[in-house]
Design a protein around this motif. Structure first.
Motif, short mmCIF file in Angstrom:
data_model
loop_
_atom_site.label_atom_id
_atom_site.label_comp_id
_atom_site.label_asym_id
_atom_site.label_seq_id
_atom_site.Cartn_x
_atom_site.Cartn_y
_atom_site.Cartn_z
N GLU A 102 -24.60 76.05 -56.67
CA GLU A 102 -23.34 76.68 -56.06
C GLU A 102 -22.43 77.33 -57.32
OE1 GLU A 102 -20.64 77.90 -53.59
OE2 GLU A 102 -22.48 77.30 -53.27
N ILE A 103 -22.54 76.17 -58.53
CA ILE A 103 -21.82 76.96 -59.54
C ILE A 103 -22.35 77.95 -60.21
CG2 ILE A 103 -21.36 76.02 -62.03
CD1 ILE A 103 -21.22 73.05 -61.08
N GLU A 104 -23.60 78.15 -60.40
CA GLU A 104 -24.22 79.49 -60.60
C GLU A 104 -23.93 80.67 -59.96
OE1 GLU A 104 -26.02 80.19 -63.52
OE2 GLU A 104 -25.73 78.21 -64.15
N ARG A 105 -23.80 80.48 -58.54
CA ARG A 105 -23.84 81.57 -57.74
C ARG A 105 -22.07 82.07 -57.75
NH1 ARG A 105 -26.58 79.27 -53.66
NH2 ARG A 105 -24.81 77.93 -52.94
N GLU A 106 -21.29 80.78 -57.81
CA GLU A 106 -19.88 81.04 -58.20
C GLU A 106 -19.71 81.79 -59.60
OE1 GLU A 106 -16.99 80.96 -56.20
OE2 GLU A 106 -18.29 80.20 -54.58
N LYS A 107 -20.32 81.43 -60.43
CA LYS A 107 -20.08 81.95 -61.69
C LYS A 107 -20.73 83.75 -61.64
CE LYS A 107 -23.06 81.60 -65.65
NZ LYS A 107 -23.83 80.88 -66.81
N LEU A 108 -21.74 83.76 -61.14
CA LEU A 108 -22.32 85.31 -60.89
C LEU A 108 -21.26 86.10 -60.13
CD1 LEU A 108 -25.99 84.68 -60.45
CD2 LEU A 108 -24.96 85.52 -62.18
N ASN A 109 -20.77 85.47 -58.95
CA ASN A 109 -19.71 86.29 -58.05
C ASN A 109 -18.32 86.30 -58.95
OD1 ASN A 109 -21.23 85.92 -55.90
ND2 ASN A 109 -20.39 84.31 -55.03
N LEU A 110 -18.08 85.37 -59.70
CA LEU A 110 -16.91 85.65 -60.57
C LEU A 110 -17.06 86.95 -61.62
CD1 LEU A 110 -13.99 84.75 -61.42
CD2 LEU A 110 -15.18 83.02 -62.91
N ILE A 111 -18.36 86.86 -62.25
CA ILE A 111 -18.85 87.90 -63.30
C ILE A 111 -18.53 89.20 -62.56
CG2 ILE A 111 -20.60 88.53 -64.67
CD1 ILE A 111 -21.33 85.79 -65.44
N ASP A 112 -19.31 89.19 -61.21
CA ASP A 112 -19.36 90.55 -60.47
C ASP A 112 -17.94 90.94 -60.13
OD1 ASP A 112 -21.36 92.14 -59.69
OD2 ASP A 112 -21.43 91.41 -57.89
N SER A 113 -17.21 89.98 -59.72
CA SER A 113 -15.79 90.68 -59.19
C SER A 113 -15.06 90.92 -60.55
CB SER A 113 -15.09 89.41 -58.49
OG SER A 113 -14.70 88.26 -59.38
#
Length: 184
Positions: A102-113
């Motif tokens: 979940e942290i990795e997914r959130e990190k990727l989402n944050l980087i994407d956004s």
């Protein structure tokens, strides 16, 4: 004193046949009394003593049985606690793994956004720059046009005399009148 002991000694030699007497031999009488008392105690106390021992034996056996039951219950509770601990550890591992993913997914989402936001900011910046360039260009054109117009008006005012001025006014009035007729 000798008379007192002699009288007791003479009493000790009484014949037993048909008479009742005292035995003054202290050692013999104590052994007989002890054996009679022990015999009576054994005969009559045997049931009481065996009942006491049986009761004690039953209490000990009950205590042992209760202890065994408690031990088995404690072992069952220990096994249940171990099972719960294993389940909790498995859940904790799952939460940990899910948490990391979940942290990795959130990190990727944050980087994407963040990347998308940066792109939008870049686009806004470029649009603002283009807008400001167009605005500056329009201002320069207006200024040049105004200066050219002022220059032309100045030149016209210097070159025009009254007669030319009246002819221009008449021509413009004619153009306006023709336009009015077309629209009516």
């Amino acid at each position: 004193m000798k008379n007192v002991t002699d009288s007791f000694v003479s009493l000790g030699h009484w014949p037993f046949a048909g008479s009742f007497g005292f035995n003054t031999d202290i050692l013999a009488t104590n052994l007989i009394n002890l054996s009679v008392v022990l015999g009576v105690l054994i005969f009559f106390g045997k049931g009481v003593l065996s009942d006491l021992l049986d009761n004690r034996k039953q209490r000990i056996l009950n205590t042992i049985r209760n202890s065994e039951e408690l031990r088995e219950g404690a072992i069952e509770q220990l096994e249940k606690a171990r099972d719960r601990l294993r389940k909790v550890e498995i859940e904790a591992d799952q939460f940990r793994v899910n948490g990391y993913s979940e942290i990795e997914r959130e990190k990727l989402n944050l980087i994407d956004s963040t990347y998308k936001t940066l792109e939008q900011l870049e686009n806004y910046k470029n649009e603002t720059i283009n807008f400001e360039q167009q605005k500056a260009s329009n201002q320069v054109r207006q200024r040049v046009f105004q200066q050219a117009l002022q220059g032309a008006l100045g030149t016209l005012n210097n070159c025009l005399n009254d007669e030319l001025h009246l002819r221009t006014i008449s021509a413009n009035i004619g153009i306006l009148a023709a336009m009015k007729q077309i629209t009516d």
